[in-house]
Design an enzyme around this catalytic site. Sequence first.
Site, PDB file in Angstrom:
ATOM      1  N   ASP A 155       1.009  -1.029  -0.020  1.00 40.19           N
ATOM      2  CA  ASP A 155      -0.103   0.107   0.107  1.00 40.19           C
ATOM      3  C   ASP A 155       0.926   1.262  -0.067  1.00 40.19           C
ATOM      4  O   ASP A 155       1.874   1.245   0.598  1.00 40.19           O
ATOM      5  CB  ASP A 155      -0.880  -0.070   1.152  1.00 40.19           C
ATOM      6  CG  ASP A 155      -1.976   1.068   1.263  1.00 40.19           C
ATOM      7  OD1 ASP A 155      -2.382   1.466   0.053  1.00 40.19           O
ATOM      8  OD2 ASP A 155      -2.854   1.125   2.021  1.00 40.19           O
ATOM      9  N   GLY A 156       0.431   2.349  -0.470  1.00 37.21           N
ATOM     10  CA  GLY A 156       1.168   3.796  -0.582  1.00 37.21           C
ATOM     11  C   GLY A 156       1.809   4.154  -1.870  1.00 37.21           C
ATOM     12  O   GLY A 156       2.395   5.099  -1.783  1.00 37.21           O
ATOM     13  N   ASN A 157       1.453   3.512  -2.787  1.00 37.08           N
ATOM     14  CA  ASN A 157       1.893   3.996  -4.380  1.00 37.08           C
ATOM     15  C   ASN A 157       1.554   5.173  -4.693  1.00 37.08           C
ATOM     16  O   ASN A 157       2.366   6.257  -4.970  1.00 37.08           O
ATOM     17  CB  ASN A 157       1.657   2.933  -5.286  1.00 37.08           C
ATOM     18  CG  ASN A 157       2.435   1.621  -5.030  1.00 37.08           C
ATOM     19  OD1 ASN A 157       3.191   1.214  -4.217  1.00 37.08           O
ATOM     20  ND2 ASN A 157       2.066   0.450  -5.799  1.00 37.08           N
ATOM     21  N   ARG A 178       0.220   7.904  -2.778  1.00 40.69           N
ATOM     22  CA  ARG A 178       0.901   8.622  -1.495  1.00 40.69           C
ATOM     23  C   ARG A 178       2.336   8.944  -1.968  1.00 40.69           C
ATOM     24  O   ARG A 178       2.662  10.230  -1.840  1.00 40.69           O
ATOM     25  CB  ARG A 178       0.737   8.058  -0.204  1.00 40.69           C
ATOM     26  CG  ARG A 178      -0.781   8.458   0.213  1.00 40.69           C
ATOM     27  CD  ARG A 178      -1.084   7.738   1.654  1.00 40.69           C
ATOM     28  NE  ARG A 178      -1.415   6.480   1.273  1.00 40.69           N
ATOM     29  CZ  ARG A 178      -1.767   5.376   2.227  1.00 40.69           C
ATOM     30  NH1 ARG A 178      -1.486   5.652   3.286  1.00 40.69           N
ATOM     31  NH2 ARG A 178      -2.373   4.252   1.426  1.00 40.69           N
ATOM     32  N   GLU A 202     -11.755  -5.081  -5.553  1.00 37.53           N
ATOM     33  CA  GLU A 202     -12.395  -3.804  -5.323  1.00 37.53           C
ATOM     34  C   GLU A 202     -11.649  -2.779  -6.207  1.00 37.53           C
ATOM     35  O   GLU A 202     -12.100  -1.736  -6.537  1.00 37.53           O
ATOM     36  CB  GLU A 202     -11.773  -3.297  -3.776  1.00 37.53           C
ATOM     37  CG  GLU A 202     -13.109  -3.861  -2.859  1.00 37.53           C
ATOM     38  CD  GLU A 202     -12.672  -5.481  -2.579  1.00 37.53           C
ATOM     39  OE1 GLU A 202     -11.489  -5.933  -2.663  1.00 37.53           O
ATOM     40  OE2 GLU A 202     -13.427  -6.231  -2.105  1.00 37.53           O
ATOM     41  N   ASN A 203     -10.232  -3.125  -6.570  1.00 35.86           N
ATOM     42  CA  ASN A 203      -9.482  -2.254  -7.460  1.00 35.86           C
ATOM     43  C   ASN A 203     -10.246  -2.099  -8.942  1.00 35.86           C
ATOM     44  O   ASN A 203      -9.740  -1.127  -9.538  1.00 35.86           O
ATOM     45  CB  ASN A 203      -8.085  -2.728  -7.885  1.00 35.86           C
ATOM     46  CG  ASN A 203      -6.996  -2.407  -6.552  1.00 35.86           C
ATOM     47  OD1 ASN A 203      -6.123  -3.094  -6.216  1.00 35.86           O
ATOM     48  ND2 ASN A 203      -7.654  -1.459  -5.639  1.00 35.86           N
TER      49      ASN A 203
HETATM   50  C1  FPP Z   1      -1.806   0.102  -3.546  1.00 34.70           C
HETATM   51  O1  FPP Z   1      -1.396   1.351  -3.482  1.00 34.70           O
HETATM   52  C2  FPP Z   1      -1.330  -0.717  -4.933  1.00 34.70           C
HETATM   53  C3  FPP Z   1      -1.734  -1.228  -5.841  1.00 34.70           C
HETATM   54  C4  FPP Z   1      -3.386  -1.088  -5.993  1.00 34.70           C
HETATM   55  C5  FPP Z   1      -1.138  -1.744  -7.046  1.00 34.70           C
HETATM   56  C6  FPP Z   1       0.111  -2.337  -6.616  1.00 34.70           C
HETATM   57  C7  FPP Z   1       0.869  -3.093  -7.895  1.00 34.70           C
HETATM   58  C8  FPP Z   1       2.359  -2.981  -7.911  1.00 34.70           C
HETATM   59  C9  FPP Z   1       3.155  -2.626  -6.923  1.00 34.70           C
HETATM   60  C10 FPP Z   1       2.740  -3.119  -9.182  1.00 34.70           C
HETATM   61  C11 FPP Z   1       3.372  -4.664  -8.704  1.00 34.70           C
HETATM   62  C12 FPP Z   1       3.384  -5.513  -9.902  1.00 34.70           C
HETATM   63  C13 FPP Z   1       3.549  -6.879  -9.940  1.00 34.70           C
HETATM   64  C14 FPP Z   1       3.442  -7.811 -11.322  1.00 34.70           C
HETATM   65  C15 FPP Z   1       3.399  -7.774  -8.822  1.00 34.70           C
HETATM   66  P1  FPP Z   1      -2.556   2.492  -3.742  1.00 34.70           P
HETATM   67  O2  FPP Z   1      -2.761   3.106  -4.902  1.00 34.70           O
HETATM   68  O3  FPP Z   1      -3.793   2.158  -3.061  1.00 34.70           O
HETATM   69  O4  FPP Z   1      -1.801   3.706  -2.971  1.00 34.70           O
HETATM   70  P2  FPP Z   1      -2.422   5.028  -1.995  1.00 34.70           P
HETATM   71  O5  FPP Z   1      -3.351   4.411  -0.838  1.00 34.70           O
HETATM   72  O6  FPP Z   1      -1.313   5.477  -1.346  1.00 34.70           O
HETATM   73  O7  FPP Z   1      -3.497   5.678  -2.993  1.00 34.70           O
END
Ligand code: FPP
Length: 247
Positions: free
Chosen positions: A20-22, A24, A67-68
């Site tokens: 989680d946190g990409n 942010r 949910e995504n």
């Molecule tokens: C949640 O962060 C992350 C995801 C929904 C996607 C995760 C995917 C990857 C890291 C790519 C990896 C690829 C493979 C093939 C394993 P968020 O978008 O909910 O972050 P936020 O809560 O900060 O907005």
Amino acid sequence: MTLQPPSLKTIPQHVALIMDGNGRWAEANGKSRIEGHREGAQSVRAVLRAAANLGVKVVTVYAFSTENWKRPPSEIEGLMKLFIESLNTYEEELHNSQIRLRIMGQIERLPAPVRKRIEKAMRQTEHYSAHTLVIALSYGARTEITHATQQIAQAVANGTLQPSDISEEHITNNLYLPDIPDPELMIRTSGELRLSNFMLWQLSYAEIVVTDTLWPDFREPQFYEALKEFNHRKRRFGALDSTKGSS
Ligand code: FPP
């Protein structure tokens, strides 16, 4: 520079991660959300390397939940492209460390090019037994348990199973990957204290480590720290001493 893994008494066989946190991370670094996910894909690679160095047998990453699918189409499209791109970049890692790729989730909902790339990587790595990378894609634990329940109900309807004979093993055996042992450790990044519909059955006895680090910043040192924390936990499985009652 290669980072030396710490010496640890207990190495979990299976570590599951909620990445989680990409978003942010992207916002904090003035980048687009997809750039955040791309940086996050590099963290998966780093964790794979660290896990293989330590001897962790299975790593499961929650890459896309049921949910995504509710996210904006442009983000979903970007993520699907990134899954293909990531499998291309992980290929070297999978072969060097003899990692078998497996997928957990509603693979039939994924676009054909993603499915094809996944199937190719699964075929090319199916002979490896040292390590396994499970990618949870279009995954939701409630959907998984519902699906298992339907299969069990069908066996009851066929007369091959009595309701009173339904055991925990029947449920486990009807999940997506029944042969994979339950995770002993679940790590969630970016500070949220939630399970988010992730492996609800399999995580029953797992130790949970939550770190404030955002997923794109979670690399080898952070993975080693989480394993050190796991080593400080006393796992009692509901019993009074360290005797393993159930897991
Ligand atoms: C949640 O962060 C992350 C995801 C929904 C996607 C995760 C995917 C990857 C890291 C790519 C990896 C690829 C493979 C093939 C394993 P968020 O978008 O909910 O972050 P936020 O809560 O900060 O907005």
